[in-house]
Design a protein around this motif. Sequence first.
Motif, PDB file in Angstrom:
ATOM      1  N   VAL A 110      10.175   4.955  -6.103  1.00  0.00           N
ATOM      2  CA  VAL A 110      10.124   3.505  -5.935  1.00  0.00           C
ATOM      3  C   VAL A 110      10.789   2.820  -7.125  1.00  0.00           C
ATOM      4  CG1 VAL A 110       8.622   1.500  -5.670  1.00  0.00           C
ATOM      5  CG2 VAL A 110       8.014   3.661  -4.564  1.00  0.00           C
ATOM      6  N   ILE A 111      10.485   3.299  -8.334  1.00  0.00           N
ATOM      7  CA  ILE A 111      11.103   2.724  -9.537  1.00  0.00           C
ATOM      8  C   ILE A 111      12.617   2.866  -9.468  1.00  0.00           C
ATOM      9  CG2 ILE A 111      11.292   2.894 -12.052  1.00  0.00           C
ATOM     10  CD1 ILE A 111       8.396   3.996 -12.020  1.00  0.00           C
ATOM     11  N   GLN A 112      13.092   4.047  -9.096  1.00  0.00           N
ATOM     12  CA  GLN A 112      14.532   4.268  -8.995  1.00  0.00           C
ATOM     13  C   GLN A 112      15.159   3.348  -7.953  1.00  0.00           C
ATOM     14  OE1 GLN A 112      14.326   8.446  -8.136  1.00  0.00           O
ATOM     15  NE2 GLN A 112      14.628   9.060 -10.271  1.00  0.00           N
ATOM     16  N   GLY A 113      14.462   3.154  -6.830  1.00  0.00           N
ATOM     17  CA  GLY A 113      14.973   2.255  -5.809  1.00  0.00           C
ATOM     18  C   GLY A 113      15.061   0.819  -6.300  1.00  0.00           C
ATOM     19  N   LEU A 114      14.066   0.382  -7.039  1.00  0.00           N
ATOM     20  CA  LEU A 114      14.079  -0.973  -7.584  1.00  0.00           C
ATOM     21  C   LEU A 114      15.172  -1.139  -8.633  1.00  0.00           C
ATOM     22  CD1 LEU A 114      10.225  -1.421  -7.970  1.00  0.00           C
ATOM     23  CD2 LEU A 114      11.685  -2.805  -6.494  1.00  0.00           C
ATOM     24  N   VAL A 135       0.810  -1.218   0.000  1.00  0.00           N
ATOM     25  CA  VAL A 135       0.000   0.000   0.000  1.00  0.00           C
ATOM     26  C   VAL A 135       0.845   1.270   0.000  1.00  0.00           C
ATOM     27  CG1 VAL A 135      -1.947  -1.116   1.137  1.00  0.00           C
ATOM     28  CG2 VAL A 135      -0.162  -0.031   2.523  1.00  0.00           C
ATOM     29  N   ASP A 136       2.175   1.136   0.090  1.00  0.00           N
ATOM     30  CA  ASP A 136       3.031   2.315   0.027  1.00  0.00           C
ATOM     31  C   ASP A 136       4.392   1.922  -0.532  1.00  0.00           C
ATOM     32  OD1 ASP A 136       4.654   1.299   2.192  1.00  0.00           O
ATOM     33  OD2 ASP A 136       3.204   2.122   3.609  1.00  0.00           O
ATOM     34  N   GLY A 137       5.233   2.921  -0.759  1.00  0.00           N
ATOM     35  CA  GLY A 137       6.505   2.679  -1.416  1.00  0.00           C
ATOM     36  C   GLY A 137       7.481   1.848  -0.609  1.00  0.00           C
ATOM     37  N   ARG A 138       7.590   2.133   0.670  1.00  0.00           N
ATOM     38  CA  ARG A 138       8.540   1.373   1.497  1.00  0.00           C
ATOM     39  C   ARG A 138       8.139  -0.091   1.598  1.00  0.00           C
ATOM     40  NH1 ARG A 138       8.465   6.482   3.577  1.00  0.00           N
ATOM     41  NH2 ARG A 138      10.505   7.465   3.890  1.00  0.00           N
ATOM     42  N   HIS A 139       6.851  -0.321   1.741  1.00  0.00           N
ATOM     43  CA  HIS A 139       6.351  -1.693   1.777  1.00  0.00           C
ATOM     44  C   HIS A 139       6.636  -2.386   0.446  1.00  0.00           C
ATOM     45  CE1 HIS A 139       2.659  -4.538   2.403  1.00  0.00           C
ATOM     46  NE2 HIS A 139       3.802  -5.180   2.494  1.00  0.00           N
ATOM     47  N   ALA A 140       6.464  -1.667  -0.660  1.00  0.00           N
ATOM     48  CA  ALA A 140       6.714  -2.246  -1.980  1.00  0.00           C
ATOM     49  C   ALA A 140       8.178  -2.650  -2.136  1.00  0.00           C
ATOM     50  CB  ALA A 140       6.316  -1.253  -3.067  1.00  0.00           C
TER      51      ALA A 140
END
Length: 269
Positions: free
Chosen positions: A84-88, A53-58
Motif C-alpha cells: 500500500v505504501i509503495q502504491g501511494l 479496512v483493506d489496502g485496495r479501499h485505502a
Amino acid sequence: MGAGATGRAAAVDRRGRDGANVSRLLFVEDEPQLLRAMGITLRARGFEVRTAVDGRHALAEAASCPPDLIVLDLGLPDMDGVEVIQGLRGWTRIPIIVLSGRTSGQDKVAALDAGADDYVTKPFSIDELMARIRAVTRRASATEAGPVVNIGRYRIDLAEKRVSRQDDAGVGDPGSLTDPGSLTTAGEDGPRSLRLTPTEWRLLEALVRHPGKLVSHRQLVNQVWGPGVAEDSSSLRLYINKLRRKLEPDPTRPRYLTTEPGMGYRFQP
C-alpha cells in the motif's frame, strides 16, 4: 452552525492547540473495534476521519479524497501494508505513519524504505500517536512549503496558491486554488493576476516542483487525477494548453512548459 462547519471549526482549533497541520486523516485498519475506537478518539480531537479496512479501499480512498495524513496498519487482509505504501508513493507524498503489531527491525526497515514517514508499534498510547503526527507534519511542512517560481511575467507562489504579475506583486486579488475563474483585472500588458482551476494547479505543481526534469504522461496523470485512472493524453494536452494560454508569453511557442514528444512535459525555469 451546521455539523460540518462545527467539525471544521474544531479541526482548526485543534490544529492551533496541538500544533499539527492536519485536518483530514485516513485511518487504515482491519480490526473493527480498534478502527471504531480510533475514529471516535480522533474525531473528538478535531480531525475529519475517513477509514478503510483493506489496502485496495485505502488506495481508492486516498485517490478520491486525498487526506493530509495516513495512519496505516501493515497486516491487511488483501495486501501487505508495504505494498500500500509503495502504491501511494507512486503518486503522492502524503505523510504516512505505520501503526502495526509487527515489532521486528526488518518490518520497520521495509516500511520506512517503501516510503513510510514513521512507525509506531502496538500497543500504543494516543498521546504518543498525537506526538508522532505533530512531528511528521512539521517535517512535511518544512519540506513541502512550496517554492516561489517565475514563469514569464508571472510569479507563482505554490505555498499560497497564488499567481500574480511580478510588477504588481501584492496588488489586486491574487488567483486562488478554489476560484474556478480564468482571468482578472487586465491591463495593457496582460492580466494583473490569474485564477487557476484546482486541476490546473495540480498539473502546474507537478511540473514546477521538478524544474528541468522530464515528467512523463503517466506520472502527471497519477499526480493530477490519481492512480488507476487510464492515461488520457488528450485531456493532459488540453490542460497543458490551458496553462500555456494563461502563463506563457507566446503560447504557440512555449518557453517554460515544454513538450517532449511521446514522453511527457518539462518545466524550464
